[in-house]
Structure formats: C-alpha cells, structure tokens
Design a protein around this motif. Structure first.
Motif, mmCIF file in Angstrom:
data_model
loop_
_atom_site.group_PDB
_atom_site.id
_atom_site.type_symbol
_atom_site.label_atom_id
_atom_site.label_comp_id
_atom_site.label_asym_id
_atom_site.label_seq_id
_atom_site.Cartn_x
_atom_site.Cartn_y
_atom_site.Cartn_z
ATOM 1 N N GLU A 19 0.799 -1.222 0.000
ATOM 2 C CA GLU A 19 0.000 0.000 0.000
ATOM 3 C C GLU A 19 0.835 1.276 0.000
ATOM 4 N N TYR A 20 1.975 1.257 0.676
ATOM 5 C CA TYR A 20 2.771 2.469 0.823
ATOM 6 C C TYR A 20 3.886 2.564 -0.224
ATOM 7 N N LEU A 21 4.614 1.474 -0.431
ATOM 8 C CA LEU A 21 5.782 1.511 -1.315
ATOM 9 C C LEU A 21 5.501 0.977 -2.717
ATOM 10 N N GLU A 27 10.698 -8.300 -3.761
ATOM 11 C CA GLU A 27 11.805 -7.447 -4.198
ATOM 12 C C GLU A 27 12.428 -6.647 -3.050
ATOM 13 N N PRO A 28 13.701 -6.254 -3.214
ATOM 14 C CA PRO A 28 14.403 -5.495 -2.174
ATOM 15 C C PRO A 28 13.801 -4.101 -1.973
ATOM 16 N N VAL A 29 13.966 -3.574 -0.773
ATOM 17 C CA VAL A 29 13.543 -2.211 -0.459
ATOM 18 C C VAL A 29 14.766 -1.301 -0.501
ATOM 19 N N ASN A 30 14.729 -0.291 -1.338
ATOM 20 C CA ASN A 30 15.758 0.753 -1.314
ATOM 21 C C ASN A 30 15.309 1.768 -0.270
ATOM 22 N N THR A 31 15.966 1.784 0.877
ATOM 23 C CA THR A 31 15.462 2.579 1.997
ATOM 24 C C THR A 31 15.463 4.086 1.722
ATOM 25 N N LYS A 32 16.462 4.572 1.000
ATOM 26 C CA LYS A 32 16.489 6.006 0.699
ATOM 27 C C LYS A 32 15.381 6.378 -0.282
ATOM 28 N N THR A 33 15.126 5.497 -1.241
ATOM 29 C CA THR A 33 14.012 5.723 -2.154
ATOM 30 C C THR A 33 12.691 5.676 -1.391
ATOM 31 N N ALA A 34 12.584 4.744 -0.444
ATOM 32 C CA ALA A 34 11.370 4.632 0.369
ATOM 33 C C ALA A 34 11.104 5.917 1.150
ATOM 34 N N HIS A 78 20.297 0.644 6.878
ATOM 35 C CA HIS A 78 19.071 0.202 6.213
ATOM 36 C C HIS A 78 18.071 -0.321 7.242
ATOM 37 N N PHE A 79 18.578 -1.090 8.203
ATOM 38 C CA PHE A 79 17.710 -1.656 9.240
ATOM 39 C C PHE A 79 17.126 -0.551 10.113
ATOM 40 N N THR A 80 17.933 0.463 10.416
ATOM 41 C CA THR A 80 17.468 1.578 11.241
ATOM 42 C C THR A 80 16.307 2.305 10.574
ATOM 43 N N VAL A 81 16.425 2.560 9.275
ATOM 44 C CA VAL A 81 15.340 3.243 8.553
ATOM 45 C C VAL A 81 14.057 2.429 8.656
ATOM 46 N N ALA A 82 14.146 1.118 8.408
ATOM 47 C CA ALA A 82 12.966 0.260 8.477
ATOM 48 C C ALA A 82 12.391 0.225 9.889
ATOM 49 N N HIS A 83 13.262 0.149 10.884
ATOM 50 C CA HIS A 83 12.851 0.149 12.288
ATOM 51 C C HIS A 83 12.070 1.427 12.618
ATOM 52 N N GLU A 84 12.601 2.566 12.200
ATOM 53 C CA GLU A 84 11.950 3.840 12.508
ATOM 54 C C GLU A 84 10.648 4.017 11.723
ATOM 55 N N LEU A 85 10.550 3.414 10.546
ATOM 56 C CA LEU A 85 9.296 3.492 9.783
ATOM 57 C C LEU A 85 8.156 2.835 10.565
ATOM 58 N N TYR A 86 8.476 1.799 11.319
ATOM 59 C CA TYR A 86 7.451 1.173 12.157
ATOM 60 C C TYR A 86 6.913 2.187 13.164
ATOM 61 N N HIS A 87 7.818 2.892 13.841
ATOM 62 C CA HIS A 87 7.386 3.880 14.832
ATOM 63 C C HIS A 87 6.573 4.993 14.184
ATOM 64 N N LEU A 88 6.953 5.410 12.996
ATOM 65 C CA LEU A 88 6.294 6.534 12.333
ATOM 66 C C LEU A 88 4.939 6.176 11.736
ATOM 67 N N TYR A 89 4.717 4.892 11.431
ATOM 68 C CA TYR A 89 3.475 4.521 10.752
ATOM 69 C C TYR A 89 2.590 3.527 11.503
ATOM 70 N N PHE A 90 3.174 2.717 12.381
ATOM 71 C CA PHE A 90 2.372 1.652 12.982
ATOM 72 C C PHE A 90 2.424 1.590 14.509
ATOM 73 N N ASP A 91 3.294 2.327 15.119
ATOM 74 C CA ASP A 91 3.382 2.339 16.591
ATOM 75 C C ASP A 91 2.132 3.006 17.156
ATOM 76 N N GLU A 92 1.448 2.324 18.067
ATOM 77 C CA GLU A 92 0.216 2.868 18.652
ATOM 78 C C GLU A 92 0.491 4.069 19.552
#
Length: 244
Positions: A19-21, A27-34, A78-92
């Motif tokens: 839905e978002y990306l 396929e791989p996630v390009n974190t900077k593109t994301a 790369h892992f840090t970006v993905a980790h923080e995306l959780y907080h920004l979009y799905f953390d209650e």
C-alpha cells in the motif's frame, strides 16, 4: 504496548510494501528511495556509537522526520530506517526517541521484527534458497551472502531472520555467526562495505531547505536561526569566506 507476534508483523510489513511503497512481496527495499516516496524528511550524519537513529512526527502525523547514524554499517543504516518506519506509521504510542541497543521494550522489539520482515520478505528469501537447502535447514554461506547483498542487510541480522523463519537450525545459526563475514564476502567478490563501519556521510532527504526558507520568509525564525539551519545541510561550507 505489547510486543506483536510474528504473523501480525508480517502482515504489517506486507501492508507497507503493497500500500505504501507499491512493491512486490519479494523485491528489495531501497530505503532512501522509500523515504522519498513516503515524504519522510531524513538526515544522515555521524552520531554516538550507541545510537542508531531517531524518529519523530507532528501530532497530526502529516510531517515525519528521521535521523540516521551514518557511522553505522550500511546494513545497520538500512535496518534503522525500516525500524523507525514502524514507529512513524504503525506504533500505537509513538514518541520521539533515540533507537539504541535496548531491545527489552515491547515497541522496540516489534519495530525490529517489522524491519526484518520488511527488508527480508519471506517470499523473497524462500525463492532464493534451493529445495535441498530448505530440506536440510542448512543454507550454504554462498546463498546467505547473496541474500545479504540482495537485500542490503547485515550478516547477523540475516541469520536471525533465517532462524526466525525456521529455515536454519539454531546450532547452524551459531556456526554462521562465528564466520568472518567481511572476509567471506571479499573472497567471493562481493562489496564488503555492507559490513564495515560507515564513513559518516552527511545527506539530507527531503525539502529541509525549502521548509527553513519558508519559516524565515514568514518571519517565524530569525535570519541567524535560518543560517544555522542551512549549516545543518552543509550550505555555504565550501565557500571561501576569507575577507568576509
């Protein structure tokens, strides 16, 4: 907040991908593109060795910001970006925080599970492993290194994911974690920068400068404050100001 189970995290990661990306399940996630796609303003820069990154957002969730420690390995970034995306979009219960080594907090552990599922999708992992390796639950180091390079992730994080998905045995995971991965990667002709400490690069993703200028033009910040903000993105640092 309780820690999410693996199935719930897999579903959330699939939602982020689809839905978002707008990318497939393998396929791989390009974190900077994301970050650019999601319009998350991000600054890469050197931070303390104990800090991976930071994220925060406005109360209406319309403006999101992330700070990433560029001294960390590329895989860790790369892992840090993905980790923080959780907080920004799905953390209650999102709140400004520094991401560090504290994994006991349920929200942090959920964010780590999400990052693994987002960056190392189950479908993609399985389709790149032979039937024989899957049957033995012992994935060859050549296959693992290829997966790490494909998905841009660190060796230990990949091993954790393979163990988490029950693709390898716990004792085999212990063996893999003892390998000198940089040496193994170099021997096979791979770029070992994925595993080495970053060079502290400074990079801005987003319209940081435009927002700062708008604040100045609307007289919400002083000229001095505006210049300080420009210094954060390196504006004017290469100019010769002798005699100014």
């Amino acid at each position: 907040m309780k820690k999410l189970n693996l199935e719930s995290v897999e579903n959330i990661a699939a939602k982020m991908r689809g839905e978002y990306l707008r990318i497939s399940s393998n396929e791989p996630v390009n974190t900077k593109t994301a970050l650019r796609q999601l319009n998350v303003m991000a600054i890469y820069g050197p931070l303390s060795d104990s800090v991976f990154g930071l994220s925060l957002m406005t109360k209406d969730r319309k403006n999101r910001f992330m700070l990433v420690n560029s001294n960390m390995t590329r895989g860790a970034q790369h892992f840090t970006v993905a980790h923080e995306l959780y907080h920004l979009y799905f953390d209650e219960e999102p709140h400004p925080h520094f991401c560090n080594q504290l994994f006991s907090d349920p929200a942090e552990r959920s964010a780590n599970l999400f990052a693994s599922a987002l960056l190392m999708p189950r479908d993609g992992i399985i389709m790149n492993i032979s039937a024989e390796e899957l049957k033995k639950k012992e994935v060859d180091i050549d296959t693992i290194l290829r997966l790490e390079q494909l998905y841009g992730i660190s060796h230990k994080t990949m091993v954790v994911r393979l163990k988490e998905l029950h693709i390898i045995k716990p004792e085999y995971a212990d063996y893999l974690n003892k390998l000198a991965v940089s040496k193994e990667a170099a021997l096979r002709g791979y770029d070992d920068r994925l595993y080495k400490k970053g060079d502290g690069e400074r990079l801005i993703i987003g319209d940081f400068g435009s927002k700062a200028r708008k604040l100045f033009e609307e007289e919400k910040i002083s000229e001095g404050h505006y210049l300080e903000l420009l210094n954060l993105i390196g504006y004017g640092k290469s100019e010769d100001c002798s005699g100014c």
